[in-house]
Motif scaffolding. Sequence first.
Motif: not given
Length: 325
Positions: A48-49, A203-205, A211-212, A224-225
């Motif tokens: 998901a985004p 950055y993702a937040e 991100v994969l 991170l995951c």
Amino acid sequence: MTAVEVDDLCMTYRAPIRGSGWRQTLRSVINRRYREVPAVRNVTFGLAPGEVVGFIGPNGAGKTTTMKILSGLLHASSGRVRVLGQAPWQRRSDFLRRIAFVRGSQPVGGSQELTVLDTLRYQRLLYEVPQDAYRRALGELTELLDLGELLPRQLRALSLGERMRAGLALSLLYRPEVMFLDEPTIGLDVVGAVAMRRYFAGYAEQTGATVLLTSHYLADVAALCPRLVLIDRGRVQYDGRLDELAARLSPYKLLRITAPGADPDRLRAAGEVIETTNETWVLRVPRADVAKITARLLTELDVADLAVEEAPLEAVIDRAYREGV
């Protein structure tokens, strides 16, 4: 809406069959034979985004092959793949400007005579990054990756770690919406790796990027995951929350307790002692008994500090490889 869709993905390579010795080598030139080598088998998952997902497996499991397909470097043998609604192997310009495939082991491309700054300027033109966004990103990346001294230097003069930092800056300069990170912290020292994890998480937040991440440094994954996709021999073995996998495969937790003057026999009666340093003990206790044992220790001992920890992620993943999920 799904940022990345992978449905029944398969990838098979044709490898030539050759015997040893010059006769067999000559025969293989005249009469070529091949064998089918499956790299990815019926892989299905979606991102998901804004999701940050760990993609983990042993060497040869199919991780990098899958990421190359998702970024458009390889065409799958079969199956359906969509990244940001597009077939990645078509490699349209508007698609490539929205994704990044960051490989820690891949050197910086382009002319090795250019300086790092000139390479970044060329990247700005190539990806049509506006000047104000370029200046802002350059400032952030220079601080994050400690690029100040590297910017005027030629690429050919950089060490491995310096090339890694320059390559990461090139991949992040244009603010991709989807990032495929293949061992992104390899070659970085501890300080640099921690800074990179912090940057990727922020950055993702802030941007909602997907991100994969694949990494043999499980500290990257743990930091991170929240979600993990575990692949082995080209097949997905697990897709779910990291904490749920730990709970399923690790029936114990660790109690790290500091208790000056504590009776060792009393601590041994509470759980299996796996480590002791000065007045700090680490006990392995059944997951279901953690609350009861913790309450008893706090009552019976003069406890200065107590922490409940999950089993090391390395142990959990190793068990998943050996015994399945």
